[in-house]
Design an enzyme around this catalytic site. Structure first.
Site, PDB file in Angstrom:
ATOM      1  N   SER A 233      10.908  -7.411   9.038  1.00 27.23           N
ATOM      2  CA  SER A 233      11.292  -7.499   9.527  1.00 27.23           C
ATOM      3  C   SER A 233      11.542  -8.842  10.301  1.00 27.23           C
ATOM      4  O   SER A 233      12.442  -8.568  10.955  1.00 27.23           O
ATOM      5  CB  SER A 233      10.839  -5.517  10.631  1.00 27.23           C
ATOM      6  OG  SER A 233       9.492  -5.980  10.896  1.00 27.23           O
ATOM      7  N   HIS A 263       8.998   0.298   4.714  1.00 23.39           N
ATOM      8  CA  HIS A 263       8.548  -0.751   5.902  1.00 23.39           C
ATOM      9  C   HIS A 263       7.912   0.108   6.791  1.00 23.39           C
ATOM     10  O   HIS A 263       6.768   0.885   7.010  1.00 23.39           O
ATOM     11  CB  HIS A 263       9.437  -1.622   6.191  1.00 23.39           C
ATOM     12  CG  HIS A 263       9.177  -3.047   6.985  1.00 23.39           C
ATOM     13  ND1 HIS A 263       7.595  -3.115   8.142  1.00 23.39           N
ATOM     14  CD2 HIS A 263       9.669  -3.804   7.875  1.00 23.39           C
ATOM     15  CE1 HIS A 263       7.618  -4.083   7.954  1.00 23.39           C
ATOM     16  NE2 HIS A 263       9.123  -4.489   8.176  1.00 23.39           N
ATOM     17  N   HIS A 309      -0.406  -2.163   0.043  1.00 22.35           N
ATOM     18  CA  HIS A 309       0.243  -3.371   1.538  1.00 22.35           C
ATOM     19  C   HIS A 309       0.634  -4.338   0.472  1.00 22.35           C
ATOM     20  O   HIS A 309      -0.047  -5.086  -0.614  1.00 22.35           O
ATOM     21  CB  HIS A 309      -0.904  -3.648   2.440  1.00 22.35           C
ATOM     22  CG  HIS A 309       0.128  -4.823   3.494  1.00 22.35           C
ATOM     23  ND1 HIS A 309      -0.082  -5.926   3.410  1.00 22.35           N
ATOM     24  CD2 HIS A 309       0.009  -3.695   5.200  1.00 22.35           C
ATOM     25  CE1 HIS A 309       0.665  -5.983   5.061  1.00 22.35           C
ATOM     26  NE2 HIS A 309       0.528  -5.150   5.373  1.00 22.35           N
ATOM     27  N   ARG A 318      -5.979  -2.119  11.146  1.00 19.74           N
ATOM     28  CA  ARG A 318      -5.761  -1.754  12.609  1.00 19.74           C
ATOM     29  C   ARG A 318      -5.505  -0.003  11.863  1.00 19.74           C
ATOM     30  O   ARG A 318      -5.863   0.363  13.061  1.00 19.74           O
ATOM     31  CB  ARG A 318      -4.045  -1.982  12.632  1.00 19.74           C
ATOM     32  CG  ARG A 318      -4.081  -4.046  13.508  1.00 19.74           C
ATOM     33  CD  ARG A 318      -2.607  -3.899  12.272  1.00 19.74           C
ATOM     34  NE  ARG A 318      -2.295  -3.450  10.704  1.00 19.74           N
ATOM     35  CZ  ARG A 318      -0.909  -3.828  10.067  1.00 19.74           C
ATOM     36  NH1 ARG A 318      -0.302  -4.092  11.540  1.00 19.74           N
ATOM     37  NH2 ARG A 318      -0.360  -3.267   9.366  1.00 19.74           N
ATOM     38  N   ASP A 364       0.467   2.474   9.115  1.00 19.45           N
ATOM     39  CA  ASP A 364       1.182   4.129   8.933  1.00 19.45           C
ATOM     40  C   ASP A 364       0.270   5.168   8.013  1.00 19.45           C
ATOM     41  O   ASP A 364       1.468   5.935   8.746  1.00 19.45           O
ATOM     42  CB  ASP A 364       2.673   3.740   8.483  1.00 19.45           C
ATOM     43  CG  ASP A 364       3.343   2.311   8.338  1.00 19.45           C
ATOM     44  OD1 ASP A 364       3.702   2.567  10.445  1.00 19.45           O
ATOM     45  OD2 ASP A 364       3.881   1.666   8.152  1.00 19.45           O
TER      46      ASP A 364
HETATM   47  N1  NMX Z   1       1.248   5.492  -3.506  1.00 20.63           N
HETATM   48  C1  NMX Z   1       1.708   5.159  -4.917  1.00 20.63           C
HETATM   49  N2  NMX Z   1       2.279   3.651  -5.903  1.00 20.63           N
HETATM   50  C2  NMX Z   1       2.067   3.017  -4.860  1.00 20.63           C
HETATM   51  C3  NMX Z   1       1.676   2.662  -3.445  1.00 20.63           C
HETATM   52  C4  NMX Z   1       1.368   3.673  -2.661  1.00 20.63           C
HETATM   53  N3  NMX Z   1       1.200   4.032  -1.786  1.00 20.63           N
HETATM   54  N4  NMX Z   1       2.092   1.573  -3.630  1.00 20.63           N
HETATM   55  C5  NMX Z   1       2.023   0.538  -4.503  1.00 20.63           C
HETATM   56  N5  NMX Z   1       2.263   1.352  -5.343  1.00 20.63           N
HETATM   57  C6  NMX Z   1       3.264   1.059  -6.820  1.00 20.63           C
HETATM   58  C7  NMX Z   1       4.272   0.223  -6.311  1.00 20.63           C
HETATM   59  O1  NMX Z   1       4.859   1.107  -6.201  1.00 20.63           O
HETATM   60  C8  NMX Z   1       3.860  -0.923  -7.982  1.00 20.63           C
HETATM   61  O2  NMX Z   1       4.223  -0.110  -8.947  1.00 20.63           O
HETATM   62  P1  NMX Z   1       5.543  -0.671 -10.432  1.00 20.63           P
HETATM   63  O3  NMX Z   1       4.403  -1.358 -10.974  1.00 20.63           O
HETATM   64  O4  NMX Z   1       5.341   1.074 -11.192  1.00 20.63           O
HETATM   65  O5  NMX Z   1       6.366  -1.049  -9.484  1.00 20.63           O
HETATM   66  C9  NMX Z   1       2.371  -0.936  -8.564  1.00 20.63           C
HETATM   67  O6  NMX Z   1       1.622   0.572  -7.126  1.00 20.63           O
HETATM   68  C10 NMX Z   1       1.835  -2.319  -7.464  1.00 20.63           C
HETATM   69  O7  NMX Z   1       2.499  -1.803  -6.165  1.00 20.63           O
HETATM   70  P2  NMX Z   1       1.524  -3.183  -4.949  1.00 20.63           P
HETATM   71  O8  NMX Z   1       1.614  -4.970  -5.889  1.00 20.63           O
HETATM   72  O9  NMX Z   1      -0.019  -3.110  -4.954  1.00 20.63           O
HETATM   73  O10 NMX Z   1       2.415  -3.322  -3.586  1.00 20.63           O
HETATM   74  P3  NMX Z   1       3.399  -4.228  -3.317  1.00 20.63           P
HETATM   75  O11 NMX Z   1       3.216  -5.198  -2.867  1.00 20.63           O
HETATM   76  O12 NMX Z   1       4.615  -4.013  -4.534  1.00 20.63           O
HETATM   77  O13 NMX Z   1       4.818  -2.703  -2.279  1.00 20.63           O
HETATM   78  C11 NMX Z   1       4.104  -1.447  -0.462  1.00 20.63           C
HETATM   79  C12 NMX Z   1       3.781  -2.430  -1.002  1.00 20.63           C
HETATM   80  C13 NMX Z   1       3.906  -1.764   1.163  1.00 20.63           C
HETATM   81  C14 NMX Z   1       6.050  -1.466  -0.281  1.00 20.63           C
HETATM   82  C15 NMX Z   1       3.671  -0.167  -0.676  1.00 20.63           C
HETATM   83  O14 NMX Z   1       2.204  -0.949  -1.270  1.00 20.63           O
HETATM   84  C16 NMX Z   1       4.181   0.742  -0.411  1.00 20.63           C
HETATM   85  O15 NMX Z   1       5.611   1.446  -1.215  1.00 20.63           O
HETATM   86  N6  NMX Z   1       3.554   1.921  -0.054  1.00 20.63           N
HETATM   87  C17 NMX Z   1       4.030   3.219   0.842  1.00 20.63           C
HETATM   88  C18 NMX Z   1       4.946   2.667   1.959  1.00 20.63           C
HETATM   89  C19 NMX Z   1       4.091   2.018   2.662  1.00 20.63           C
HETATM   90  O16 NMX Z   1       2.975   3.046   3.140  1.00 20.63           O
HETATM   91  N7  NMX Z   1       4.773   0.972   3.737  1.00 20.63           N
HETATM   92  C20 NMX Z   1       3.903   0.666   4.993  1.00 20.63           C
HETATM   93  C21 NMX Z   1       3.592  -0.832   5.085  1.00 20.63           C
HETATM   94  C22 NMX Z   1       3.227  -1.558   5.963  1.00 20.63           C
HETATM   95  N8  NMX Z   1       4.393  -1.694   6.897  1.00 20.63           N
HETATM   96  O17 NMX Z   1       4.057  -1.200   8.010  1.00 20.63           O
HETATM   97  O18 NMX Z   1       5.444  -1.584   6.644  1.00 20.63           O
HETATM   98  C1  MLT Z   2       2.387  -4.632   8.766  1.00 20.01           C
HETATM   99  O1  MLT Z   2       2.606  -4.474   9.796  1.00 20.01           O
HETATM  100  O2  MLT Z   2       1.892  -3.841   7.959  1.00 20.01           O
HETATM  101  C2  MLT Z   2       3.865  -4.664   7.639  1.00 20.01           C
HETATM  102  O3  MLT Z   2       4.487  -5.495   8.889  1.00 20.01           O
HETATM  103  C3  MLT Z   2       4.672  -5.251   6.677  1.00 20.01           C
HETATM  104  C4  MLT Z   2       3.744  -6.236   6.381  1.00 20.01           C
HETATM  105  O4  MLT Z   2       2.940  -7.055   6.428  1.00 20.01           O
HETATM  106  O5  MLT Z   2       4.046  -7.048   5.296  1.00 20.01           O
END
Ligand code: NMX
Ligand code: MLT
Length: 427
Positions: A233, A263, A309, A318, A364
């Site tokens: 963002s 996000h 993450h 946090r 979150d």
């Molecule tokens: N639950 C299940 N599977 C997961 C999760 C989770 N929470 N997080 C990552 N994976 C999977 C991901 O889909 C990927 O699978 P594939 O190879 O089949 O595509 C694999 O694990 C590897 O992912 P990573 O490299 O560990 O994570 P990436 O950097 O791609 O994504 C997020 C980071 C934050 C997008 C991911 O962890 C996620 O989707 N988390 C859930 C949503 C969330 O909590 N977001 C908030 C982040 C913080 N914020 O405030 O913005």
């Molecule tokens: C966070 O606060 O965790 C985020 O804005 C997501 C990030 O740092 O990529």
């Protein structure tokens, strides 16, 4: 305000010199390499912008101006904004002057108030917030200065002017959306002397037993205020601003991105997941039952909201800050207890599967449980809470950036064929 403006003038002049020197002496040296996989994975780990307001260490987490975030939990929004902008915490008199300056700007123009009243109730609160933020563009000091051909070196001063207006009005707008559109209640007007965080808490109109809700919001604002310059963002805001647009357009763009499921909207989805668990098990499940449920979800390729993450590899400090607060306040309330149980079960399950790079809960995964505990049951509003707090870091970054590089953000895209050729050539 005068203190902030004059210290920023000094710092921006020094940072300009530092940038010039860096480019002159090291401009042709590499800081990173882009691998083929990076192009297909959201440029994970590739540096794309410079940001001094905060830094995220993959293991230790967030440092705001090199201070661990959890050492700053007592800070007011104003003190934090000053720190983000300048690298220094303000003296009490400076903090008070900044608070008074922001309070002076907090009256919402009638057209924006009416605009909010006219928004459809079924529009997601983040879309409402983004629209109301963009409506403030009409009074942008930056746009006016650009129109009268103000020198580029002065742009940051107009961005600061706009930033202070945004910081003054965003909590009022957000609380107005909450009260009017989600609850059908009256606006609560801002009150002088309270400051950014406490005023925001008060304008939401939730009960504040023993001052705990206000204390929670103070911490909530600190932990959500900044997370370097390349989270999706804030990067959106920085790219938008790089085309020479104002704080309002950039912040509105950031909100549209923060509203995404992966996000900031993860806080809404996390509480909904927790409530789904509570309903399914008729209360707090046993660890064994929850483990079986989580296994089933992961086997079905469900993403567990509030876990994982893109940058952090260790536990999120946090998360720890808010969960410690909740442990003192409501250790036995069902949503908080389920969040705690999820931390144990999901982390262990994700670890054992070995696919996820960060198996721990993120911010979150806990913030929503506490908002729910305090009686905010309109879960779609949770990302708005995140966004209001994030405006502190976002504004600081935009003001600084407008005083420094201000180059149009324009990297390159490559065709799949170019990727193949370049990668083969470099093998
Ligand atoms: N639950 C299940 N599977 C997961 C999760 C989770 N929470 N997080 C990552 N994976 C999977 C991901 O889909 C990927 O699978 P594939 O190879 O089949 O595509 C694999 O694990 C590897 O992912 P990573 O490299 O560990 O994570 P990436 O950097 O791609 O994504 C997020 C980071 C934050 C997008 C991911 O962890 C996620 O989707 N988390 C859930 C949503 C969330 O909590 N977001 C908030 C982040 C913080 N914020 O405030 O913005
Ligand atoms: C966070 O606060 O965790 C985020 O804005 C997501 C990030 O740092 O990529």
């Amino acid at each position: 305000m005068e203190a902030l403006r004059s210290i920023l003038a000094e710092k921006i002049a020094a940072w300009r010199t530092e940038n010039k020197h860096l480019i002159q002496t090291l401009g042709g040296n590499a800081v990173s390499q882009v691998m083929v996989k990076d192009l297909f994975r959201g440029m994970r780990g590739v540096p794309v912008v410079v940001c001094d307001t905060s830094r995220v260490d993959p293991e230790a987490g967030l440092f705001i101006r090199e201070r661990p975030v959890n050492d700053l939990l007592h800070c007011s929004g104003e003190a934090l904004f000053y720190l983000l902008c300048t690298g220094e915490l303000p003296e009490a008199a400076v903090e008070q002057a900044l608070r008074e300056e922001i309070e002076r700007r907090s009256k919402l123009p009638d057209d924006i108030r009416k605009g909010i009243e006219d928004l459809p109730e079924d529009l997601h609160p983040m879309a409402q917030l983004s629209i109301a933020t963009l409506m403030m563009q009409r009074e942008s000091a930056f746009q006016a200065a650009y129109g009268r051909e103000a020198p580029r070196s002065e742009y940051w001063e107009y961005m600061l002017e706009d930033a202070l207006n945004l910081l003054a009005r965003l909590p009022v707008i957000a609380a107005g959306i909450y009260r009017r559109k989600l609850r059908g209640l009256d606006w609560i007007e801002p009150q002088a002397g309270l400051g950014f965080s406490i005023n925001f808490a008060r304008m939401l109109g939730l009960s504040n037993p023993d001052g705990h809700f206000e204390e929670f919001i103070r911490r909530f604002v600190v932990v959500h205020s900044d997370h370097e310059g390349a989270n999706a963002s804030v990067l959106t805001a920085r790219i938008t601003h790089s085309a020479l647009t104002d704080v309002f357009a950039a912040a509105s763009g950031a909100m549209n991105c923060l509203a995404g499921h992966l996000h900031g909207r993860a806080n809404q989805e996390s509480i909904q997941f927790i409530l789904e668990i509570e309903q399914r098990f008729g209360g707090i499940p046993t660890e064994a039952d929850l483990t079986a449920f989580i296994r089933e979800q992961l086997d079905n390729k469900r993403i567990i909201p509030g876990f994982g993450h893109a940058v952090l590899r260790g536990p999120d400090p946090r998360y720890r800050a808010l969960s410690q607060f909740g442990r003192q306040l409501c250790p036995d309330c069902a949503v908080f207890a389920i969040a705690g149980l999820l931390e144990k079960v999901v982390t262990s399950e994700l670890k054992s599967r070995g696919k996820v790079q960060n198996p721990y809960p993120n911010i979150d995964g806990i913030s929503g449980a506490l908002l729910h505990y305090f009686g905010m049951t309109e879960h779609a509003f949770y990302t708005v809470m995140f966004s209001v707090a994030q405006s502190l870091g976002l504004c600081a970054q935009l003001v600084i950036e407008s005083g420094l590089t201000a180059a149009l953000f324009r990297p390159r895209s490559v065709t799949r064929e170019q990727v193949r050729r370049l990668a083969e050539k470099n093998s």
